[in-house]
Write an enzyme that holds these catalytic residues in place. Sequence first.
Site, PDB file in Angstrom:
ATOM      1  N   CYS A  87       0.809  -1.216   0.000  1.00  0.00           N
ATOM      2  CA  CYS A  87       0.000   0.000   0.000  1.00  0.00           C
ATOM      3  C   CYS A  87       0.847   1.273   0.000  1.00  0.00           C
ATOM      4  O   CYS A  87       0.316   2.363  -0.176  1.00  0.00           O
ATOM      5  CB  CYS A  87      -0.918   0.019   1.221  1.00  0.00           C
ATOM      6  SG  CYS A  87      -1.980  -1.437   1.311  1.00  0.00           S
ATOM      7  N   LYS A 338     -11.080   4.781   2.929  1.00  0.00           N
ATOM      8  CA  LYS A 338     -12.438   4.323   3.206  1.00  0.00           C
ATOM      9  C   LYS A 338     -13.456   4.786   2.164  1.00  0.00           C
ATOM     10  O   LYS A 338     -14.292   3.995   1.701  1.00  0.00           O
ATOM     11  CB  LYS A 338     -12.841   4.836   4.600  1.00  0.00           C
ATOM     12  CG  LYS A 338     -14.224   4.441   5.040  1.00  0.00           C
ATOM     13  CD  LYS A 338     -14.278   2.955   5.298  1.00  0.00           C
ATOM     14  CE  LYS A 338     -15.708   2.429   5.262  1.00  0.00           C
ATOM     15  NZ  LYS A 338     -16.194   2.255   3.908  1.00  0.00           N
ATOM     16  N   HIS A 342      -9.387   2.900  -2.485  1.00  0.00           N
ATOM     17  CA  HIS A 342      -8.019   2.444  -2.231  1.00  0.00           C
ATOM     18  C   HIS A 342      -7.472   1.605  -3.384  1.00  0.00           C
ATOM     19  O   HIS A 342      -7.355   0.377  -3.290  1.00  0.00           O
ATOM     20  CB  HIS A 342      -8.001   1.642  -0.919  1.00  0.00           C
ATOM     21  CG  HIS A 342      -6.636   1.180  -0.508  1.00  0.00           C
ATOM     22  ND1 HIS A 342      -5.486   1.901  -0.740  1.00  0.00           N
ATOM     23  CD2 HIS A 342      -6.220   0.046   0.145  1.00  0.00           C
ATOM     24  CE1 HIS A 342      -4.445   1.242  -0.256  1.00  0.00           C
ATOM     25  NE2 HIS A 342      -4.855   0.121   0.270  1.00  0.00           N
TER      26      HIS A 342
END
Lengths: 398, 398
Positions: A87, A338, A342
């Site tokens: 990420c 959120k 993502h």
Amino acid sequence: MKRRAAVVGVGMTKFTKHYDKDVKELTEEAVWNALQDAHMTPKDIQLAYVGNAVPGVVSQQAGIVGQIGLMGVGVVGVPITTISNACSSSSCAVREAAFAIESGHYDVALAMGVEKTVMRKEEATPATIAMASKFLSLGADGQLENTYGITFPGFFAMAALKHMARYGTTREQMAKVAVKNHHNATMNPYAQYPTEITIDQVLNADIVCYPLGLYDCCPLTDGAAAVILASEDVAKKYTDTPIYIAGTGQASGVYRNSDDDMTRFLPTIMAAKEAYKEAKIEPKDISVAEVHDCFSISELIHYEDLGFCKKGEGGRFMDSGITQLEGKLPVNPGGGLKARGHPVGATGAAQVVEITWQLRGEAGKRQVKNPKIGLTHTLGGLTHADNAVSVVTILTRK
Amino acid sequence: MKRRAAVVGVGMTKFTKHYDKDVKELTEEAVWNALQDAHMTPKDIQLAYVGNAVPGVVSQQAGIVGQIGLMGVGVVGVPITTISNACSSSSCAVREAAFAIESGHYDVALAMGVEKTVMRKEEATPATIAMASKFLSLGADGQLENTYGITFPGFFAMAALKHMARYGTTREQMAKVAVKNHHNATMNPYAQYPTEITIDQVLNADIVCYPLGLYDCCPLTDGAAAVILASEDVAKKYTDTPIYIAGTGQASGVYRNSDDDMTRFLPTIMAAKEAYKEAKIEPKDISVAEVHDCFSISELIHYEDLGFCKKGEGGRFMDSGITQLEGKLPVNPGGGLKARGHPVGATGAAQVVEITWQLRGEAGKRQVKNPKIGLTHTLGGLTHADNAVSVVTILTRK
């Protein structure tokens, strides 16, 4: 003193399930937007770093994702390097671009991220969900963790339970993270889920892994985001509002030594310390932050790890309202992972895009009042030791 | 003047088909050897870059290859970033490590590469060969080139035919590359194929893609190689023989404009130009070189692209003997990709390991006589424009 790097152009695609767009199209759109923002042509780019977390599984592109993506927009010839760091892939791209400029080798660098996590619509079946879990699990040890069944929701659920037991954190406090970030996303035209939700909706949603329900988890998303950096002198030729990279930090997991380690992410603590030191600031100096809210509990723990509040106080810090858009330290004004979405390898660059807009005063309805110093933070991957990689970047107007 | 980075420790695994070793074990062995060579402990490493060209397909590790590999040897906590850039993956790792040091952020950096291309012995069936072709093809456009059938042997065979037609290059001249590199490999204990071969063997071998036969092609290999870099001042604390990074260059493909483009690799020409300029040297100053001989024709074309001889003269330059071990400019003393082996993401770092040994005078029976300046070169990937990425590094004793 080393020369500084500054952001001179930013751009992104809408974050959503782009069933009909591939890595090339997403890359081109984000880069083109950033070039226009910087008043540049592709030939002005002297080198490029491309973050891509999950090469090959959905996208059919693996070995040279950067070169393939950037050809269509005319960024060719120059050094192009693809970074896979879960990420944090494009947070690392921004950091490497800053190093390349600070080292004196280059004056103008592109840092971006792109990710396809969603297959074509006709392929979006229940099997796709299993596929998505499989490729996201590649952010962990493919031989150990995947074999023995730990998944990201499972890992963060354990952290949440521990934090609840030890510090009295509640599901309502976690739910407030989701409600806040969805609210912020309603003012972000690039967001995947720009819809208001309520605490009751979060609490009553289907459970993914207790205590985390559907609204405690970030979604699957396709997208790309791009940042153009320039050396301080060159930056002034392109923009009146350069946004400086004042400090960065990056760290990987170390072995967990104590029972308490489950309620903190040591890589975040270490990366933040390094970034604050380089920028010569303290957490209290931050005006606005984009923080890695892969799960609602993550944002609460990161409040603590980033030094915004004391250890164990994350839930009560949420209750205080300080991190709301109108609070003293707004967190995730763009909607966070959120609700903005993502697209794994693109998230870090998207955070820098949002903070740049905020520091320039260009964030529209979600504009934070006169911010001077911004922070971005990503956390990625999972080793048997700890989370694998955290990156913190400090951006300033001066 | 910016501060320089220097190589203070090198190490590698044997290059071979490591049926029973995984990414972790290969990484640990190479890094441990480099740490011992540098008289360092894992805690001395301040950041790390790991090149890995084909994540996930054979190795089961994709998203955080660097962190997973380095945990076992105790390199934890520090920034760890994985780079995928086809055959240049770990050349890029070395270059990024140099940037990180030159930018003033870090004093000691690890740059390495690791690759699993071979499955376990019981899985080594004819189907494995198809699998190998499939994952190596990920160095090209997964949507275009792979769909329409171009493979790396096919691409380089076209280049060879064109070079033969245009410049009179012969299959015998190409065969001499393989014979030379196998000969050098007989003196390298780390080499995969340390066996003498003859020109007749090369010419009479099974054809892979005309005019390239089996011995014109590099093999499938597993392995890892590691390089530890330090800032100039710090380097002197660890070694009496620092080897300096005097210059680096990196470039990607541009669109082919002329019929002649097939007989040159423009990224190599551009990367070499950049590296020579930074090092303030000319091709004639090079004492020893490690050059990307993925196919025999590649080495001949690279003689030209790197400026060792004139355009079209590669074959005759081979005939002259200059690039033999006892010649004026020995090329691939370590055996090259052809005979040392080609664990894709590890090759660039292995070249730097070999040149370091040569410049230190530690290369044993294959030691070149008193070399002062060394060059490494990798070429990787394939876009519809050109080869995707070339990296050139100049290393010096002073």
